[in-house]
Design an enzyme around this catalytic site. Structure first.
Site, PDB file in Angstrom:
ATOM      1  N   SER A 166       0.857  -1.183   0.000  1.00 56.56           N
ATOM      2  CA  SER A 166       0.000   0.000   0.000  1.00 56.56           C
ATOM      3  C   SER A 166       0.890   1.229   0.000  1.00 56.56           C
ATOM      4  O   SER A 166       1.507   1.574   1.017  1.00 56.56           O
ATOM      5  CB  SER A 166      -0.873  -0.017   1.261  1.00 56.56           C
ATOM      6  OG  SER A 166      -1.466   1.247   1.431  1.00 56.56           O
ATOM      7  N   HIS A 206      -1.259  -1.302  -4.234  1.00 59.61           N
ATOM      8  CA  HIS A 206      -2.529  -0.874  -3.641  1.00 59.61           C
ATOM      9  C   HIS A 206      -2.497   0.647  -3.502  1.00 59.61           C
ATOM     10  O   HIS A 206      -1.589   1.211  -2.882  1.00 59.61           O
ATOM     11  CB  HIS A 206      -2.685  -1.567  -2.286  1.00 59.61           C
ATOM     12  CG  HIS A 206      -3.981  -1.308  -1.598  1.00 59.61           C
ATOM     13  ND1 HIS A 206      -5.130  -2.006  -1.890  1.00 59.61           N
ATOM     14  CD2 HIS A 206      -4.313  -0.446  -0.615  1.00 59.61           C
ATOM     15  CE1 HIS A 206      -6.110  -1.587  -1.112  1.00 59.61           C
ATOM     16  NE2 HIS A 206      -5.639  -0.622  -0.328  1.00 59.61           N
ATOM     17  N   ASP A 258      -4.544   3.879  -2.243  1.00 58.19           N
ATOM     18  CA  ASP A 258      -5.652   4.307  -1.384  1.00 58.19           C
ATOM     19  C   ASP A 258      -6.119   5.705  -1.751  1.00 58.19           C
ATOM     20  O   ASP A 258      -5.331   6.656  -1.725  1.00 58.19           O
ATOM     21  CB  ASP A 258      -5.194   4.306   0.082  1.00 58.19           C
ATOM     22  CG  ASP A 258      -5.016   2.895   0.609  1.00 58.19           C
ATOM     23  OD1 ASP A 258      -6.001   2.135   0.584  1.00 58.19           O
ATOM     24  OD2 ASP A 258      -3.898   2.556   1.038  1.00 58.19           O
ATOM     25  N   MET A 296      -8.624   8.717  -0.719  1.00 58.17           N
ATOM     26  CA  MET A 296      -9.430   9.221   0.397  1.00 58.17           C
ATOM     27  C   MET A 296      -9.802  10.670   0.137  1.00 58.17           C
ATOM     28  O   MET A 296      -8.982  11.434  -0.378  1.00 58.17           O
ATOM     29  CB  MET A 296      -8.639   9.129   1.696  1.00 58.17           C
ATOM     30  CG  MET A 296      -8.070   7.750   1.977  1.00 58.17           C
ATOM     31  SD  MET A 296      -7.267   7.699   3.572  1.00 58.17           S
ATOM     32  CE  MET A 296      -6.526   6.063   3.517  1.00 58.17           C
ATOM     33  N   HIS A 322      -8.297   1.497  -4.136  1.00 54.32           N
ATOM     34  CA  HIS A 322      -9.259   1.314  -3.040  1.00 54.32           C
ATOM     35  C   HIS A 322      -9.914   2.679  -2.817  1.00 54.32           C
ATOM     36  O   HIS A 322      -9.281   3.590  -2.285  1.00 54.32           O
ATOM     37  CB  HIS A 322      -8.472   0.812  -1.819  1.00 54.32           C
ATOM     38  CG  HIS A 322      -9.257   0.736  -0.555  1.00 54.32           C
ATOM     39  ND1 HIS A 322      -8.657   0.518   0.667  1.00 54.32           N
ATOM     40  CD2 HIS A 322     -10.587   0.830  -0.297  1.00 54.32           C
ATOM     41  CE1 HIS A 322      -9.576   0.478   1.615  1.00 54.32           C
ATOM     42  NE2 HIS A 322     -10.755   0.683   1.059  1.00 54.32           N
ATOM     43  N   MET A 369     -12.031   5.216  -1.078  1.00 51.06           N
ATOM     44  CA  MET A 369     -12.690   5.580   0.182  1.00 51.06           C
ATOM     45  C   MET A 369     -13.206   6.999   0.007  1.00 51.06           C
ATOM     46  O   MET A 369     -12.727   7.951   0.629  1.00 51.06           O
ATOM     47  CB  MET A 369     -11.683   5.482   1.341  1.00 51.06           C
ATOM     48  CG  MET A 369     -11.310   4.052   1.676  1.00 51.06           C
ATOM     49  SD  MET A 369      -9.761   3.931   2.597  1.00 51.06           S
ATOM     50  CE  MET A 369      -8.596   3.941   1.241  1.00 51.06           C
ATOM     51  N   MET A 417     -11.692  -5.118   5.578  1.00 48.06           N
ATOM     52  CA  MET A 417     -10.839  -4.181   6.312  1.00 48.06           C
ATOM     53  C   MET A 417     -10.531  -4.759   7.690  1.00 48.06           C
ATOM     54  O   MET A 417     -11.445  -5.172   8.413  1.00 48.06           O
ATOM     55  CB  MET A 417     -11.539  -2.821   6.481  1.00 48.06           C
ATOM     56  CG  MET A 417     -11.719  -2.008   5.211  1.00 48.06           C
ATOM     57  SD  MET A 417     -10.202  -1.672   4.296  1.00 48.06           S
ATOM     58  CE  MET A 417      -9.216  -0.731   5.478  1.00 48.06           C
ATOM     59  N   GLY A 445      -8.713   4.894   6.720  1.00 52.33           N
ATOM     60  CA  GLY A 445      -8.344   6.298   6.882  1.00 52.33           C
ATOM     61  C   GLY A 445      -6.846   6.527   7.031  1.00 52.33           C
ATOM     62  O   GLY A 445      -6.335   7.529   6.558  1.00 52.33           O
ATOM     63  N   SER A 466      -2.693   4.617   7.455  1.00 48.48           N
ATOM     64  CA  SER A 466      -1.853   3.431   7.602  1.00 48.48           C
ATOM     65  C   SER A 466      -1.201   3.483   8.987  1.00 48.48           C
ATOM     66  O   SER A 466      -1.268   4.499   9.679  1.00 48.48           O
ATOM     67  CB  SER A 466      -0.819   3.317   6.492  1.00 48.48           C
ATOM     68  OG  SER A 466      -0.298   4.536   6.173  1.00 48.48           O
ATOM     69  N   GLY A 467      -0.630   2.362   9.375  1.00 44.31           N
ATOM     70  CA  GLY A 467       0.073   2.318  10.657  1.00 44.31           C
ATOM     71  C   GLY A 467      -0.809   1.986  11.853  1.00 44.31           C
ATOM     72  O   GLY A 467      -0.365   2.069  12.991  1.00 44.31           O
ATOM     73  N   ASP A 470      -6.871  -5.880   4.388  1.00 39.45           N
ATOM     74  CA  ASP A 470      -6.170  -4.599   4.398  1.00 39.45           C
ATOM     75  C   ASP A 470      -6.205  -3.967   5.795  1.00 39.45           C
ATOM     76  O   ASP A 470      -7.280  -3.718   6.326  1.00 39.45           O
ATOM     77  CB  ASP A 470      -6.885  -3.684   3.383  1.00 39.45           C
ATOM     78  CG  ASP A 470      -6.252  -2.312   3.238  1.00 39.45           C
ATOM     79  OD1 ASP A 470      -5.205  -2.061   3.843  1.00 39.45           O
ATOM     80  OD2 ASP A 470      -6.834  -1.490   2.483  1.00 39.45           O
TER      81      ASP A 470
HETATM   82  C1  DX5 Z   1      -6.300   2.258   5.385  1.00 39.29           C
HETATM   83  C2  DX5 Z   1      -5.852   1.850   4.025  1.00 39.29           C
HETATM   84  C3  DX5 Z   1      -4.765   0.842   4.026  1.00 39.29           C
HETATM   85  C4  DX5 Z   1      -3.489   1.281   4.703  1.00 39.29           C
HETATM   86  C5  DX5 Z   1      -2.717   0.051   5.096  1.00 39.29           C
HETATM   87  O1  DX5 Z   1      -7.442   3.005   5.244  1.00 39.29           O
HETATM   88  O2  DX5 Z   1      -6.927   1.292   3.295  1.00 39.29           O
HETATM   89  O3  DX5 Z   1      -4.502   0.353   2.711  1.00 39.29           O
HETATM   90  O4  DX5 Z   1      -2.685   2.095   3.904  1.00 39.29           O
HETATM   91  O5  DX5 Z   1      -1.621   0.417   5.866  1.00 39.29           O
HETATM   92  P1  DX5 Z   1      -1.083  -0.502   7.046  1.00 39.29           P
HETATM   93  O6  DX5 Z   1      -0.676  -1.803   6.423  1.00 39.29           O
HETATM   94  O7  DX5 Z   1       0.039   0.281   7.620  1.00 39.29           O
HETATM   95  O8  DX5 Z   1      -2.229  -0.689   8.021  1.00 39.29           O
HETATM   96 ZN    ZN Z   2      -6.503   0.289   1.379  1.00 38.38          ZN
END
Ligand code: DX5
Ligand code: ZN
Length: 223
Positions: free
Chosen positions: A8, A33, A35, A37, A66, A68, A137, A142, A144-145, A175
């Protein structure tokens, strides 16, 4: 079934993103991937089709977008045009999921339906028939981390049963919070595609970490 790894790139360092993407590809990334948003459906804002297109001009690896965002139907054609060949939308904010999944397919991309940790899996029963993949999910979308929500393992097993009986060719993607410590358990619970953000990009050696995760999921294929 071969299991796929999808770094991602949201979790990457945008100053060095090209180099970092190349490192994941050398490490064996199967999909990227991406994301998207909008600050409405989720509290964060990321990148749109122009940035995707810029990446896609340089890499052959398929991009998995993806979405969102509110009203994804409006933007789906632009994402396909930019080079996304996998596109997923959330069951929670798409009122006509049948129409949206078929819109994605009619444009020639693989259509995915995403479900949040707090949404009942029963809501997927009909959509599963029309989807090429379902994205579970394992964090609230929203950022990562975030930490992996443990309950996702049971949900994954449940989803796998639903998938096997309703639409066996539909792939299951997961994810959120996936990393070296838990990816094997997640693979054994039934995921086909693994999105990994900070679990790859926070590592000192992105290529080596990608390789390591690929080895773990390939081992789980054989079990
Ligand atoms: C969260 C995203 C994920 C995110 C994953 O909303 O959809 O794709 O970037 O990051 P990690 O693996 O750090 O949770
Ligand atoms: Zn994602």
């Amino acid at each position: 079934m071969r299991k796929l790894l999808a770094p991602s790139i949201l979790a990457g360092d945008w100053w060095n993103i090209g180099e970092q993407i190349e490192a994941t590809i050398r490490g064996g990334a199967d999909l990227l991937h991406f994301d998207v948003m909008d600050g409405h459906f989720v509290p964060n804002i990321t990148a749109g089709p122009e940035i995707l297109s810029c990446i896609k001009k340089r890499v052959k690896v398929p991009v998995d977008a993806h979405l969102m965002i509110d009203n994804p139907d409006r933007y789906i054609p632009e994402f396909v045009k930019a080079g996304a060949s996998w596109i997923s939308v959330h069951i929670e904010n798409v009122p006509h999921i049948h129409r949206t999944l078929h819109l994605i397919k009619d444009l020639g991309a693989r259509a995915g339906v995403v479900i949040n940790p707090g949404t009942s899996l029963s809501l997927l029963e009909e959509a599963l028939r029309h989807a090429d993949f379902v994205l579970l999910m394992s964090v609230n979308p929203g950022f990562s981390g975030q930490s992996f929500i443990e309950r996702s393992i049971e949900r994954l097993k449940e989803l796998r049963k639903m998938r096997d009986s309703i639409n066996p060719s539909c792939l299951i993607e997961i994810d959120g919070g996936i990393k070296e410590e838990n990816i094997r358990d997640v693979a054994l619970a039934g995921a086909d595609i693994f999105v990994v953000g900070s679990g790859i990009f926070a590592s000192e050696d992105i290529e080596a970490e990608t390789k390591k995760l690929k080895e773990i999921i390939s081992f789980a294929e054989a079990v």
